[in-house]
Enzyme design. Structure first.
Site, PDB file in Angstrom:
ATOM      1  CB  ILE A 157     -11.427 -20.059   3.970  1.00 22.84           C
ATOM      2  CG1 ILE A 157     -11.173 -20.760   2.398  1.00 22.84           C
ATOM      3  CG2 ILE A 157     -12.777 -19.562   4.506  1.00 22.84           C
ATOM      4  CD1 ILE A 157     -11.908 -22.058   2.567  1.00 22.84           C
ATOM      5  CG  ASP A 176      -4.187 -21.769  12.858  1.00 23.98           C
ATOM      6  OD1 ASP A 176      -3.034 -22.370  13.174  1.00 23.98           O
ATOM      7  OD2 ASP A 176      -4.576 -21.827  11.719  1.00 23.98           O
ATOM      8  CB  ALA A 236     -13.962 -26.397   7.502  1.00 23.76           C
ATOM      9  NE  ARG A 237     -13.422 -31.355   2.556  1.00 23.51           N
ATOM     10  CZ  ARG A 237     -13.626 -30.409   1.785  1.00 23.51           C
ATOM     11  NH1 ARG A 237     -14.215 -29.500   2.193  1.00 23.51           N
ATOM     12  NH2 ARG A 237     -12.665 -30.341   0.683  1.00 23.51           N
ATOM     13  CG  ASP A 260     -21.821 -25.184   2.262  1.00 27.31           C
ATOM     14  OD1 ASP A 260     -22.870 -25.383   1.579  1.00 27.31           O
ATOM     15  OD2 ASP A 260     -20.585 -25.385   1.675  1.00 27.31           O
ATOM     16  CD  GLU A 263     -17.840 -37.713   9.421  1.00 25.74           C
ATOM     17  OE1 GLU A 263     -16.684 -37.995   9.116  1.00 25.74           O
ATOM     18  OE2 GLU A 263     -18.023 -37.203  10.476  1.00 25.74           O
ATOM     19  CG  HIS A 284     -19.439 -29.064  -0.208  1.00 25.07           C
ATOM     20  ND1 HIS A 284     -18.708 -30.252  -0.008  1.00 25.07           N
ATOM     21  CD2 HIS A 284     -18.408 -28.111  -0.063  1.00 25.07           C
ATOM     22  CE1 HIS A 284     -17.434 -29.923   0.067  1.00 25.07           C
ATOM     23  NE2 HIS A 284     -17.307 -28.525  -0.115  1.00 25.07           N
ATOM     24  CB  ILE A 285     -23.503 -24.228  -2.330  1.00 26.75           C
ATOM     25  CG1 ILE A 285     -24.292 -23.635  -1.057  1.00 26.75           C
ATOM     26  CG2 ILE A 285     -24.458 -25.358  -2.831  1.00 26.75           C
ATOM     27  CD1 ILE A 285     -25.251 -22.894  -1.609  1.00 26.75           C
ATOM     28  N   GLY A 287     -18.283 -22.984  -1.741  1.00 23.99           N
ATOM     29  CA  GLY A 287     -16.837 -22.993  -2.685  1.00 23.99           C
ATOM     30  C   GLY A 287     -17.410 -22.496  -4.204  1.00 23.99           C
TER      31      GLY A 287
END
Length: 326
Positions: A157, A176, A236-237, A260, A263, A284-285, A287
Site C-alpha cells: 500500500i 521503512d 493500517a491498524r 479509518d 483500537e 474501516h472502509i 480496503g
C-alpha cells in the site's frame, strides 16, 4: 470462509468461473472444518479457496487433507488462518493483498489532497457562516503545492501511495527499516528516520504492518514532533498509533487526522473522535468493499486458473516475509 462472505463475493459469474476451473461443491461453504461434510471434502481437496472468516488450517486439518497442495486467498493477509504447519507442508499460497492495496491507496491519496486543502474545515465554516470568506487569510498557505508527505512503511500500500503521489508537486519522505536509500529513490522518495519524517511532514500516512514491534509506533513523543496543523492518516491498524495520545492532540486542536482504523475496531459511543471537527473518522472502509470485492475475486480466480495450467502464482506469498509484513 464465512457463509456471509461467500454470499457477498461469489456472484453468478464468479460461481460459474469457479465451477469451470475446478471440481467444486458450491453448496459447501465451510466456516470451520469440524462438520462431517467439511471433513469428507478435505479428504479429496487439492486447493482451498478462502476469504474472510476462514478457519485455521492447522496440523489436524492438514492430516485430514492429504492431497492439499495450495491455498488461494481472495483477501489480504493469510496470517489469520494459515499456521506454520502449512509452510512446513510446503503448500503454495496466493493472496489478494496486492489488489486490496489499490483502494486503500486511493483512499489515502484522496485524504492527502483534502487534508492539505482543508476541505473539512472550510466546509464546516461555509455551512455555518454562509457568506464570502477570505480563505487564504483564515488558512494561510493551505493547498497542496510543495507540501511534504511522509509515508510510514513501504508496504504494497505504501508503495502504491508513493506511486500515485508522484503525479503531484509534493516532497515525498519514506521510513521503512527494510528499505534501502536506492530503493526509496526509485520510489520517488527520500529515505529518512521516523523522527525526521514526523517532524518535517505536513501529512503523515501510516502503512506499516501490525507487529509486536510496531505497536504505538507513533507514540506520544512522536506525535508531539509533528508540526502544528499537520495531519495524520491511519489506514493500517489502530494499534500502530497511541490513540489516547492522538486524541489529546486532536482535542487540543493542534493536529488533524483521517482515521479509518481504531483500537478497538468500533469505538465506544462516548469517544470524542466521533465529534471532533478536525477528524475524519471512517469505519474501516479504505480496503476492498462493495464493488471493489469483484476485483479481489477475479484476481483469486486468475490465480486458480494459473494453478490449473501448472503456472506459478503471480502473487505467491513467501513465508519468510510474514515476520515483517501484514
Amino acid at each position: 470462509m464465512a457463509p456471509s462472505v461467500a454470499a457477498r463475493i461469489l456472484d453468478a459469474d464468479a460461481r460459474a468461473r469457479l465451477s469451470a476451473l475446478s471440481e467444486v461443491d458450491l453448496g459447501l461453504i465451510a466456516a470451520d472444518f469440524d462438520t462431517p461434510k467439511a471433513r469428507a471434502a478435505l479428504a479429496d481437496a487439492e486447493v482451498l479457496f478462502t476469504c474472510w472468516g476462514a478457519a485455521r488450517v492447522d496440523e489436524a486439518v492438514l492430516t485430514a487433507a492429504p492431497r492439499l497442495r495450495a491455498v488461494v486467498h481472495a483477501a489480504g493477509s493469510v496470517k489469520h488462518h494459515l499456521t506454520d504447519a502449512c509452510w512446513e507442508r510446503g503448500l503454495i499460497v496466493s493472496s489478494g493483498a496486492a489488489v486490496n492495496a489499490l483502494p486503500v491507496a486511493e483512499y489515502t491519496v484522496a485524504s492527502v489532497l483534502f487534508a492539505n486543502k482543508r476541505v473539512l474545515q472550510i466546509r464546516d465554516a461555509y455551512r455555518t457562516e454562509r457568506r464570502s470568506i477570505d480563505w487564504d487569510a483564515r488558512y494561510p498557505g493551505f493547498g497542496n503545492y510543495r507540501r511534504t508527505i511522509g509515508i510510514v512503511g513501504a508496504s504494497r500500500i505504501g508503495r502504491r501511495v508513493l506511486e500515485l503521489l508522484r503525479a503531484f508537486d509534493f516532497e515525498l519522505l519514506v521510513h521503512d527499516p527494510y528499505l534501502t536509500t536506492d530503493q526509496a529513490t526509485a520510489l520517488g522518495a527520500r529515505r529518512v528516520d521516523l523522527d525526521e519524517l514526523v517532524r518535517r511532514s505536513d501529512v503523515v500516512s501510516v502503512h506499516a504492518p501490525e507487529l509486536a514491534s510496531t505497536r504505538h509506533l507513533l507514540d506520544r513523543r512522536r506525535l508531539a514532533l509533528m508540526p502544528d496543523g499537520a495531519t495524520l492518516i491511519n489506514t493500517a491498524r489502530g494499534s500502530l498509533v497511541d490513540q489516547e495520545a492522538l486524541t489529546a492532540e486532536l482535542a487540543a486542536g493542534r493536529l488533524h487526522a483521517v482515521i479509518d482504523v481504531t483500537e478497538p475496531d468500533v469505538l465506544p459511543a462516548e469517544s470524542p473522535l466521533y465529534e471532533l471537527p478536525n477528524v475524519l473518522l471512517t469505519p474501516h472502509i479504505a480496503g476492498s468493499l462493495g464493488g471493489e470485492l469483484r476485483r479481489m475475486v477475479e484476481h483469486a480466480l486468475d490465480e486458480l486458473e494459473r494453478y490449473t495450467r501448472g503456472v506459478p502464482f503471480a502473487y505467491a506469498v513467501e513465508p519468510e516475509t510474514l515476520t515483517h509484513s501484514a
